[in-house]
Design an enzyme around this catalytic site. Sequence first.
Site: not given
Length: 333
Positions: A117, A257, A287
Amino acid sequence: MNKIHAVITGIGGYVPEYKLTNEEISTMVDTSDEWILKRIGIKERRILKPEEGKGITYLALKAIEDLKSRHDFDPLEIDAVLFATATPDYPFPNSASLIAHKVGITNAFGFDMEAACSGFIYALEVAQGFIVSGKHKKVMIIAGDVLSVFIDYSDRNTSPIFGDGCGCALVEATMEDIGLVDSIMRCDGSIPESLHVYGGGSVNPTTYETINNKLHYVWQDGKVVFRHAVSNMADTCQKLISKNNLSKDEIDWVVPHQANLRIIDAVTNHLKISRERVMINIEKYGNTGAASIPLCLCEWESKLHKGDKMIFTAFGAGFTWGATYLKWGYDSH
């Protein structure tokens, strides 16, 4: 003395059309729309339905189409293609080369990089190094994942979290005092068991046994990930802010993020940054891994102004994490 800076000059993004709602998730596992929204902050996520020949490069090409519609560019001027992804189409050839071919980028080199990520901010770090060296003038960054391929939709802990998507950015050389200013990047491989996909690599190549044991699905210890994500993102942001003598009021935007809403809120609360200056779209997309920061930039582009002071921050498996301070490169059209 004039100094070369690396600046983002365009962005693009794409998410698949199919929306996997919380209501649909609740038919697969023991959960509810209310619980997911309260605990994670997600209402729906986009999923690339399994179709022959469609993987992350399909999403990447769509994202580049979006970039081109916003900011036209000449593919022949691109010097390098950096693709941050944990879900390449194949072990090899690399996805960057496939994308470059289809876009008509023929005067460049390209490679995939994997920082989970944190992939987008890691790729920015690499692109900046290429550009300030004076050797390269224009770099294309692509960051995206098809994380649905790693999801066990009978697992209540992970099935509501992840979605698919891809973003991209052009990073160019400039002599203006603008663009990427400073960054802090870190990694810690001491507790990989906290967030992992153990199947499919050289240690556990795909076999009937790895499939039966569900080694190809993501597994995480949510409490450990939460604790490390919040502390490390907040710490690197705070150090970056202090190092560059910034006051909190000077920061126009924080782009975190989109891990989950509780993590985002905890980090920004530590930093004492108001919600109005934090980009959050996790409710719509979940996500999306490396794609989450560029997808936010796409959505907020019309509100950005040249010179806006911004902090990007991310945390991912590895663990990998970091923060980037930059001055936005252009006014939206």
